[in-house]
Motif scaffolding. Structure first.
Motif, PDB file in Angstrom:
ATOM      1  N   LYS A  56       5.493  11.311   6.526  1.00 46.53           N
ATOM      2  CA  LYS A  56       5.444  10.824   7.720  1.00 46.53           C
ATOM      3  C   LYS A  56       5.932  10.012   8.834  1.00 46.53           C
ATOM      4  O   LYS A  56       6.598   9.709   9.840  1.00 46.53           O
ATOM      5  CB  LYS A  56       3.559  11.016   8.787  1.00 46.53           C
ATOM      6  N   SER A  57       5.773   8.791   7.905  1.00 47.76           N
ATOM      7  CA  SER A  57       6.915   7.728   7.996  1.00 47.76           C
ATOM      8  C   SER A  57       6.215   6.794   6.718  1.00 47.76           C
ATOM      9  O   SER A  57       6.500   7.095   6.239  1.00 47.76           O
ATOM     10  CB  SER A  57       5.918   6.925   8.918  1.00 47.76           C
ATOM     11  N   GLY A  58       8.045   5.731   7.675  1.00 54.85           N
ATOM     12  CA  GLY A  58       7.908   4.162   6.016  1.00 54.85           C
ATOM     13  C   GLY A  58       9.323   5.317   5.050  1.00 54.85           C
ATOM     14  O   GLY A  58       9.819   5.771   5.802  1.00 54.85           O
ATOM     15  N   ALA A  59       9.163   3.580   4.106  1.00 56.51           N
ATOM     16  CA  ALA A  59      10.753   3.532   4.052  1.00 56.51           C
ATOM     17  C   ALA A  59      10.292   5.436   2.616  1.00 56.51           C
ATOM     18  O   ALA A  59      12.075   5.794   2.334  1.00 56.51           O
ATOM     19  CB  ALA A  59      10.493   2.553   2.703  1.00 56.51           C
ATOM     20  N   TYR A  60       9.496   5.362   2.617  1.00 52.92           N
ATOM     21  CA  TYR A  60       9.500   6.961   1.583  1.00 52.92           C
ATOM     22  C   TYR A  60       9.306   8.246   2.080  1.00 52.92           C
ATOM     23  O   TYR A  60       9.475   9.207   1.610  1.00 52.92           O
ATOM     24  CB  TYR A  60       8.977   6.973   0.610  1.00 52.92           C
ATOM     25  N   GLY A  67       0.417  -1.104  -0.182  1.00 54.42           N
ATOM     26  CA  GLY A  67      -0.218   0.099   0.389  1.00 54.42           C
ATOM     27  C   GLY A  67       0.998   1.440   0.406  1.00 54.42           C
ATOM     28  O   GLY A  67       0.570   2.029  -0.354  1.00 54.42           O
ATOM     29  N   GLU A  68       2.057   1.183   0.521  1.00 59.92           N
ATOM     30  CA  GLU A  68       2.817   2.112   0.839  1.00 59.92           C
ATOM     31  C   GLU A  68       3.405   2.996  -0.875  1.00 59.92           C
ATOM     32  O   GLU A  68       3.554   3.560  -0.897  1.00 59.92           O
ATOM     33  CB  GLU A  68       4.524   1.921   1.669  1.00 59.92           C
ATOM     34  N   SER A  69       4.492   1.670  -1.570  1.00 59.55           N
ATOM     35  CA  SER A  69       4.802   1.619  -2.473  1.00 59.55           C
ATOM     36  C   SER A  69       4.194   1.920  -3.418  1.00 59.55           C
ATOM     37  O   SER A  69       3.882   2.760  -3.829  1.00 59.55           O
ATOM     38  CB  SER A  69       5.188  -0.056  -2.927  1.00 59.55           C
TER      39      SER A  69
END
Length: 201
Positions: A37-41, A6-8
């Motif tokens: 705000k957060s995550g790999a990106y 979902g993030e990707s």
């Protein structure tokens, strides 16, 4: 979908909205804002979040988030571009005093070493031209000569000649035009230099 997927997916949708769909900058801003705000990106998303605001000409918000990027990621790969936009955005809005201050900061930090340096030197020179600060403009154009290609150095010779003419020093103007003729005769600025010579004579 997994959380990672979902993030990707949101990342790719945000890129499409910012770079492919001209009328979807608000959606790009929303998606990049969430991703920042957060995550790999999150690091790259903060930079792109500011760019989405820039594309909507909300420059104050854009600059605030670019400053935030530098605070959070002082060694981030986009720091160079943050300093570039700090100079270019006020230049684009003709806020000359702020542009001169920020463009000088970029030059102090990166000199001629960055891929954006020739643009920054040119923005600074042209900002002085806007304000009819001819002597400072000449110094700024002079500083561009070490880039040494027909477009950048040729432009510098041409506009130094123009600035000397504005100061009433046509002898100095002709010297710059002579240098332009000798070094870059069959170029865009070489041709325009001959046109300027004809107007002055």
């Amino acid at each position: 979908d997994s959380k990672s997927y979902g993030e990707s997916a949101r990342w790719h949708l945000a890129q499409i909205a910012l770079n492919k769909l001209r009328d979807d900058f608000p959606e790009a801003e929303r998606l990049f804002g969430e991703l920042s705000k957060s995550g790999a990106y999150k690091q790259e998303s903060l930079y792109q979040y500011a760019r989405a605001q820039m594309r909507q000409e909300r420059y104050d918000e854009c600059l605030a988030n670019l400053d935030r990027y530098v605070r959070l990621y002082p060694r981030g790969e986009r720091v160079n571009m943050v300093y570039y936009y700090r100079g270019w955005l006020p230049y684009d809005h003709r806020d000359n005093a702020t542009a001169i201050r920020e463009l000088k900061k970029y030059i102090s930090r990166y000199g001629r070493k960055s891929g954006k340096s020739s643009y920054i030197y040119g923005f600074l020179a042209w900002t002085y031209m806007r304000e009819a600060r001819w002597k400072e403009a000449i110094d700024a154009w002079q500083a561009m000569l070490p880039f040494g290609n027909p477009l950048v150095a040729g432009k510098a010779y041409y506009w130094m000649a123009h600035a000397h003419h504005e100061l009433g020093d046509d002898d100095a103007a002709f010297k710059e035009l002579d240098r332009l003729r000798k070094r870059y005769p069959l170029t865009y600025y070489g041709v325009h230099g001959e046109m300027l010579r004809a107007r002055i004579q």
